[in-house]
Design a protein around this motif. Structure first.
Motif, short mmCIF file in Angstrom:
data_model
loop_
_atom_site.label_atom_id
_atom_site.label_comp_id
_atom_site.label_asym_id
_atom_site.label_seq_id
_atom_site.Cartn_x
_atom_site.Cartn_y
_atom_site.Cartn_z
N LEU A 45 2.43 36.06 38.08
CA LEU A 45 2.44 36.13 39.54
C LEU A 45 2.66 37.58 39.98
O LEU A 45 3.76 38.11 39.86
CB LEU A 45 3.58 35.26 40.10
N PRO A 46 1.62 38.22 40.48
CA PRO A 46 1.83 39.56 41.04
C PRO A 46 2.76 39.45 42.26
O PRO A 46 2.83 38.39 42.88
CB PRO A 46 0.43 40.00 41.44
N PRO A 47 3.46 40.54 42.57
CA PRO A 47 4.43 40.47 43.69
C PRO A 47 3.82 39.96 44.99
O PRO A 47 4.45 39.17 45.69
CB PRO A 47 4.90 41.91 43.82
N GLU A 48 2.62 40.41 45.31
CA GLU A 48 2.05 39.98 46.59
C GLU A 48 1.71 38.50 46.59
O GLU A 48 1.69 37.85 47.64
CB GLU A 48 0.80 40.82 46.93
N VAL A 49 1.47 37.93 45.40
CA VAL A 49 1.20 36.49 45.30
C VAL A 49 2.51 35.72 45.31
O VAL A 49 2.65 34.69 45.98
CB VAL A 49 0.39 36.18 44.02
N ALA A 50 3.49 36.26 44.54
CA ALA A 50 4.78 35.56 44.42
C ALA A 50 5.42 35.33 45.77
O ALA A 50 6.06 34.30 46.00
CB ALA A 50 5.72 36.35 43.51
N GLY A 51 5.27 36.30 46.69
CA GLY A 51 5.91 36.17 47.99
C GLY A 51 5.20 35.21 48.93
O GLY A 51 5.76 34.86 49.97
N ASN A 52 4.00 34.78 48.59
CA ASN A 52 3.24 33.93 49.53
C ASN A 52 2.79 32.63 48.89
O ASN A 52 1.92 31.94 49.45
CB ASN A 52 2.00 34.69 50.03
N LEU A 53 3.37 32.29 47.75
CA LEU A 53 2.90 31.13 47.01
C LEU A 53 2.86 29.86 47.86
O LEU A 53 1.90 29.08 47.79
CB LEU A 53 3.81 30.89 45.79
N PHE A 54 3.92 29.66 48.63
CA PHE A 54 4.06 28.37 49.33
C PHE A 54 3.60 28.44 50.79
O PHE A 54 3.84 27.52 51.57
CB PHE A 54 5.51 27.90 49.25
N VAL A 55 2.99 29.56 51.14
CA VAL A 55 2.48 29.68 52.52
C VAL A 55 1.14 28.93 52.62
O VAL A 55 0.24 29.15 51.79
CB VAL A 55 2.28 31.17 52.88
N PRO A 56 1.02 28.01 53.57
CA PRO A 56 -0.24 27.25 53.71
C PRO A 56 -1.45 28.18 53.89
O PRO A 56 -1.35 29.21 54.56
CB PRO A 56 0.00 26.39 54.95
N PHE A 57 -2.49 27.79 53.26
CA PHE A 57 -3.78 28.50 53.30
C PHE A 57 -3.76 29.84 52.57
O PHE A 57 -4.71 30.59 52.66
CB PHE A 57 -4.26 28.72 54.76
N PHE A 58 -2.67 30.15 51.86
CA PHE A 58 -2.70 31.36 51.04
C PHE A 58 -3.35 31.01 49.71
O PHE A 58 -2.94 30.09 49.00
CB PHE A 58 -1.28 31.89 50.76
N THR A 59 -4.41 31.73 49.40
CA THR A 59 -5.11 31.49 48.13
C THR A 59 -5.74 32.79 47.64
O THR A 59 -6.04 33.69 48.43
CB THR A 59 -6.20 30.41 48.31
#
Ligand code: ADP
Length: 601
Positions: A534-548
């Motif tokens: 998990l890159p940092p920018e992904v790790a911080g938004n994992l559970f945000v809806p529509f983040f992919t």
């Protein structure tokens, strides 16, 4: 302490002055003095009496001796006169045994008064009293007189017819005179010697009195000394008592200090937040267990080492050590032991010292909740609208799908109709998931065997895993939890699907594992993969809806997973594995809550 000394009722006696203020000592001193005076007076009296007796005896003796000698001399004179008149010579007459031994000299005078014979028994003084010539008047005198210690007896020599023939003079010496002189000397000297003895006694007393006085004082002062000693003892007792009290107070204070220190240590240790004290030289002087556990390092090291994984905090400490100003950062991101953490950190200078105190709270879950809340707030506004739109969108998709089916009937050889229908199905799925995500979720809690659920999911994903060459390992010891079986299956499928899809084609190891760690109250499911992590920018938004990050992704999978987990009163977090890949940890309680509850994202 006050020493009470008896006050004398009248002026102190001489003995008291001499022997000091001690009554016992003064009494003994006075008795000694009286005894000495009495002894001296007695000796003097005896001397005087002796003198008087001596004089009296001497006078009596002298009188008796004089009369005796006078009588002897008179008798001797008559006998000698008779013998001479009878024709004897004076020397022959003197040799008569009847004459007294006291007769020492004799003189014979003729009728003219001329001395004819002189005899002396070694008595020159007696000879002197017998002159060469006598007056005629003295020739006829018969006398017996005493002069000094000699008796002079005179007897006339007459014939039977009374004719003067001459005269005889005798000298008799008082033999007791010498004895009398010795007695007289003794009588004179006795008082002197007695006086000397008294003076000597007085002198000896004066010489030895100090030592005796010392002994007397020592003995006589025994009582006052005891009194003073009792006073000293009392003082000592009080001092010892005060010492014991001080020792007890010191011991109490020490015990309290130790207890306080232990309490402080326990208090610091029990603080759930990380507490770190950094000294002026940068050394970490104190770090409680929470701090050591959070940052993974012991105290004693430099703060740059201690906070190596939290660079923002390190900068805050450095700045506060320099300007002694307080700093706070309510949300600070740090990767600690491979886990993404959100920290609330404050750095404050310690008054009176150059050190700073760091208080760090791990607010990862709170931050996640805040993010969720923020997302909810974001979605709240558009949720209903989006749901309405999605509903309309779904209806339109159904219409499009209907037209696509008609198109396929009209032009069976056309490839557009099947493609249109496939795209319509995919969009319908997205809309369905979105509607499922936005719909209030009510959990019907029932025992769910995670082992069975995981087996079903593994079965559903077997083709996908095989297609990507990924090995799927499902642990056999998964426990049973309370929850909704369909929702939990949905959550597990989303996690495992993401794990499989995260492994690139070129990965040397393609492996996805599902295992669990179970405690008395909860179980933690761990979905691990050997993907890119998990890159940092992904790790911080994992559970945000529509983040992919996927071309075909719609970003609702993990949001739905978290909604399901939270609805089961669980937690979800993600981190990178040390050897590469990601790990998703889902903690679920083993027991159902007392009442079901809804969750609105
Ligand atoms: P989608 O799968 O549609 O993208 P998700 O919500 O399921 O939506 O996932 C969101 C994003 O999280 C993914 O696009 C991906 O970047 C990231 N992600 C999820 N799981 C993993 C994983 N196991 N490894 C790496 N990244 C992941």
């Amino acid at each position: 302490m006050i020493l009470l000394t008896p006050r004398p009722s009248r002026a102190p006696s001489r003995a008291a002055r001499h022997w000091g203020a001690c009554p016992a000592l003064a009494a003994r001193g006075a008795a000694g003095q009286a005894l000495t005076v009495a002894l001296v007076l007695l000796l003097t009296g005896v001397g005087l009496i002796g003198l008087w007796v001596t004089y009296a005896l001497r006078a009596a003796y002298e009188r008796e001796a004089q009369s005796r000698i006078q009588a002897e001399a008179r008798l001797a004179a008559r006998q000698l006169a008779d013998a001479i008149v009878a024709g004897a010579a004076l020397p022959a007459a003197m040799a008569a045994d009847e004459l007294p031994a006291t007769l020492t000299a004799a003189g014979l005078y003729d009728r003219a008064g001329q001395r004819q014979a002189l005899i002396s028994r070694n008595d020159p003084s007696g000879e002197a009293s017998l002159p060469e010539r006598l007056d005629l008047a003295e020739l006829d005198r018969e006398a017996s007189v005493f002069a000094d210690d000699r008796c002079l007896a005179a007897a006339p020599l007459r014939s039977a017819a009374g004719e003067r023939l001459g005269a005889l003079r005798l000298v008799a010496r008082h033999r007791g005179a010498r004895l009398s002189t010795a007695v007289t000397r003794l009588a004179y000297e006795l008082p002197l010697w007695l006086s000397v003895a008294a003076a000597g006694l007085w002198l000896m007393r004066a010489l030895f009195a100090p030592g005796r006085r010392f002994r007397l004082e020592r003995n006589a002062r025994a009582a006052p000394v005891e009194f003073v000693m009792a006073g000293y003892q009392e003082v000592i007792d009080r001092l010892q008592s005060a010492g014991r009290e001080l020792e007890r107070l010191r011991s109490d204070a020490e015990t309290r200090a130790v207890a306080q220190a232990q309490f402080s240590d326990r208090l610091i240790a029990s603080i759930p937040d990380a507490l770190v004290v950094v000294a002026a030289d940068g050394a970490v002087g104190l770090a409680n267990l929470a701090a050591q556990s959070l940052f993974g390092r012991p105290p004693g090291v430099d703060y740059r080492v201690f906070f190596a994984d939290a660079p923002d905090l390190m900068d805050m400490v450095a700045a506060s050590l320099t300007d002694q100003a307080r700093r706070r950062k309510a949300e600070m991101e740090a990767t600690l032991a491979g886990h993404r953490r959100t920290l609330d950190a404050s750095v404050s200078p310690i008054p009176g010292a150059s050190s700073v105190l760091c208080l760090v709270t791990n607010i990862t879950e709170l931050a996640a909740l805040r993010a969720t809340t923020r997302a909810k707030e974001t979605l709240d506004g558009i949720g209903e609208l989006a749901a309405g739109i999605a509903h309309e969108f779904k209806n339109s998709l159904a219409a499009i799908d209907g037209y696509a089916r008609l198109l396929a009937q009209d032009a069976p050889r056309s490839a557009a109709a099947p493609a249109l229908r496939a795209e319509t199905r995919r969009l319908t799925q997205v809309v369905t998931e979105f509607l499922a995500f936005t719909r209030p979720m009510r959990i019907a809690f029932a025992p769910v065997s995670l082992a069975e659920t995981a087996a079903e999911v593994a079965s559903a994903l077997r083709d996908l895993a095989a297609q990507r060459g990924v090995t799927l390992r499902i642990a056999q010891d998964l426990p049973t939890v309370a929850g909704d079986a369909a929702l939990l299956r949905q959550a597990l499928e989303n996690l495992l699907r993401n794990a499989i899809e995260s492994i690139p084609e070129s990965a040397p190891t393609k492996r996805v594992a599902l295992r669990a760690e179970t405690s008395l109250t909860e179980t933690t499911l761990m979905v691990e993969d050997s993907g890119g992590g998990l890159p940092p920018e992904v790790a911080g938004n994992l559970f945000v809806p529509f983040f992919t990050t996927k071309k075909q992704g719609h970003g609702l999978g993990l949001a739905l997973v978290r909604k399901i987990v939270v609805s089961h009163n669980g937690r979800i977090e993600a981190c990178n594995l040390p050897g590469g890949g990601a790990q998703f940890r889902v903690s679920l309680p083993l027991q159902a809550p007392s009442a079901t509850r809804g969750f609105q994202p």
